[in-house]
Structures are given as structure tokens and as C-alpha cells.
Design a protein around this motif. Structure first.
Motif, PDB file in Angstrom:
ATOM      1  N   SER A 113      11.255  -0.139   1.301  1.00  0.00           N
ATOM      2  CA  SER A 113      12.681  -0.193   0.994  1.00  0.00           C
ATOM      3  C   SER A 113      12.897  -0.646  -0.447  1.00  0.00           C
ATOM      4  CB  SER A 113      13.390  -1.146   1.956  1.00  0.00           C
ATOM      5  OG  SER A 113      13.014  -2.484   1.659  1.00  0.00           O
ATOM      6  N   LEU A 114      14.059  -0.327  -0.985  1.00  0.00           N
ATOM      7  CA  LEU A 114      14.389  -0.725  -2.347  1.00  0.00           C
ATOM      8  C   LEU A 114      14.386  -2.251  -2.473  1.00  0.00           C
ATOM      9  CD1 LEU A 114      15.154   0.153  -5.184  1.00  0.00           C
ATOM     10  CD2 LEU A 114      17.529   0.270  -4.436  1.00  0.00           C
ATOM     11  N   ASP A 115      14.887  -2.941  -1.453  1.00  0.00           N
ATOM     12  CA  ASP A 115      14.894  -4.409  -1.479  1.00  0.00           C
ATOM     13  C   ASP A 115      13.477  -4.968  -1.569  1.00  0.00           C
ATOM     14  OD1 ASP A 115      17.646  -4.510  -1.359  1.00  0.00           O
ATOM     15  OD2 ASP A 115      17.701  -4.703   0.821  1.00  0.00           O
ATOM     16  N   LYS A 116      12.559  -4.412  -0.779  1.00  0.00           N
ATOM     17  CA  LYS A 116      11.165  -4.863  -0.817  1.00  0.00           C
ATOM     18  C   LYS A 116      10.541  -4.580  -2.174  1.00  0.00           C
ATOM     19  CE  LYS A 116      10.080  -6.546   3.216  1.00  0.00           C
ATOM     20  NZ  LYS A 116       9.801  -7.973   3.324  1.00  0.00           N
ATOM     21  N   TYR A 167       9.065  -7.235  -4.850  1.00  0.00           N
ATOM     22  CA  TYR A 167       7.705  -7.105  -5.374  1.00  0.00           C
ATOM     23  C   TYR A 167       7.704  -7.146  -6.902  1.00  0.00           C
ATOM     24  CZ  TYR A 167       3.208  -4.940  -6.500  1.00  0.00           C
ATOM     25  OH  TYR A 167       1.968  -4.671  -7.036  1.00  0.00           O
ATOM     26  N   VAL A 168       8.605  -6.392  -7.529  1.00  0.00           N
ATOM     27  CA  VAL A 168       8.673  -6.343  -8.995  1.00  0.00           C
ATOM     28  C   VAL A 168       9.072  -7.713  -9.553  1.00  0.00           C
ATOM     29  CG1 VAL A 168       9.909  -5.332 -10.953  1.00  0.00           C
ATOM     30  CG2 VAL A 168       9.078  -3.866  -9.112  1.00  0.00           C
ATOM     31  N   GLU A 169      10.037  -8.348  -8.907  1.00  0.00           N
ATOM     32  CA  GLU A 169      10.480  -9.662  -9.365  1.00  0.00           C
ATOM     33  C   GLU A 169       9.370 -10.710  -9.277  1.00  0.00           C
ATOM     34  OE1 GLU A 169      13.928 -10.318  -6.960  1.00  0.00           O
ATOM     35  OE2 GLU A 169      15.172  -8.985  -8.198  1.00  0.00           O
ATOM     36  N   GLN A 170       8.451 -10.551  -8.353  1.00  0.00           N
ATOM     37  CA  GLN A 170       7.360 -11.508  -8.181  1.00  0.00           C
ATOM     38  C   GLN A 170       6.234 -11.311  -9.205  1.00  0.00           C
ATOM     39  OE1 GLN A 170       7.453 -14.189  -6.170  1.00  0.00           O
ATOM     40  NE2 GLN A 170       9.541 -13.486  -5.788  1.00  0.00           N
ATOM     41  N   GLU A 217       0.833  -1.197   0.000  1.00  0.00           N
ATOM     42  CA  GLU A 217       0.000   0.000   0.000  1.00  0.00           C
ATOM     43  C   GLU A 217       0.868   1.247   0.000  1.00  0.00           C
ATOM     44  OE1 GLU A 217      -3.332   0.845   2.628  1.00  0.00           O
ATOM     45  OE2 GLU A 217      -3.666  -1.321   2.664  1.00  0.00           O
ATOM     46  N   TYR A 218       0.430   2.243  -0.763  1.00  0.00           N
ATOM     47  CA  TYR A 218       1.129   3.517  -0.849  1.00  0.00           C
ATOM     48  C   TYR A 218       0.186   4.642  -0.435  1.00  0.00           C
ATOM     49  CZ  TYR A 218       4.730   1.299  -3.735  1.00  0.00           C
ATOM     50  OH  TYR A 218       5.738   0.506  -4.196  1.00  0.00           O
TER      51      TYR A 218
END
Length: 135
Positions: free
Chosen positions: A121-124, A128-131, A2-3
Motif C-alpha cells: 500500500s502507499l501508506d506502507k 518504509y521511505v520515511e524510515q 519484498e517485491y
């Protein structure tokens, strides 16, 4: 995920930044009173650029500004106008007090640090994008 999103006529966005401005020669001239003047000047400039100040704090030789902008905000122009306007206000009000340490009427260092911030975070975000598209 959520943003906290803003919207324009043709866009939805979340653009937040962390700006660090450093006093020329890293001179220790900032205090609560001077930063309050900077805060008022920053808010005035920000209104004309449709920028929302979320937080602003200082140390003796630099200031941190957290702000939100829209996709149409000219960030570099905003920062340059902000530096000019705040330096002018500080020099008008307090210039005589530190003219022996900050000569030439220059208040800010010519450089600055601008960091885009995110709600995750960038890692999260990478995770998310990779999934996406993985079945």
C-alpha cells in the motif's frame, strides 16, 4: 519489503497497472462471449507491446484489465492501439447487434481510467521511505 521484480538489461522493475475501459454511453453490451473476443484481441495487441495481461474481467458496460509492463512500454500508445483494435474486432463480429445503441461505429468511450498498482500500500511504502536514514 519484498517485491516480485522483473529485470531488463539495465533495470529492475515492477510496473503493474489497472485499466478500466468503458463502453460508449455506458451501454450494456458486454457479455461473456464478447469479452472472450476482447480477451483474445487484447492478448494479441499486448504481445506486440511486451505487455503481460494478468487478469481481465467485465461488467455489462465496462472492462477491467490488470497488466504488467516494462519501463520502455509506451503506455498511452498501447492503450490507444488496444482500444482501436478491440473496438474493430467487436464491431466486425457484433456491430449489427447494437448499432441502434452505439451509432457511428464507436465502441469505447474516449476516456479511460489507468491506475498504477503496487505490491504494497502507499501508506506502507511511505512509512518504509520515511524510515530510510533514521538511525
Amino acid at each position: 519489503m519484498e517485491y516480485d521484480l522483473n529485470s531488463g538489461s539495465h533495470s529492475v522493475y515492477s510496473l503493474d497497472y489497472h485499466l478500466i475501459l468503458v463502453v460508449k454511453y455506458r451501454r450494456s453490451v458486454l457479455n461473456d462471449e464478447r469479452t472472450e473476443l476482447l480477451r483474445r484481441a487484447t492478448e494479441q495487441v499486448s504481445e506486440s507491446y511486451d505487455v503481460g495481461i494478468k487478469d481481465m474481467e467485465h461488467d455489462e458496460d465496462h472492462v477491467h484489465i490488470l497488466f504488467g509492463a516494462s519501463p520502455t512500454t509506451e503506455i498511452i500508445k498501447y492503450i490507444n492501439v488496444l482500444k482501436s483494435a478491440t473496438a474493430r474486432r467487436i464491431n466486425e463480429e457484433y456491430g449489427e447487434e447494437y448499432k441502434d445503441r452505439l451509432w457511428g461505429g464507436t465502441f469505447w468511450s474516449p476516456s479511460y481510467c489507468l491506475i498504477s498498482t503496487g505490491q504494497v500500500s502507499l501508506d506502507k511504502l511511505k512509512e518504509y521511505v520515511e524510515q530510510q536514514g533514521v538511525v
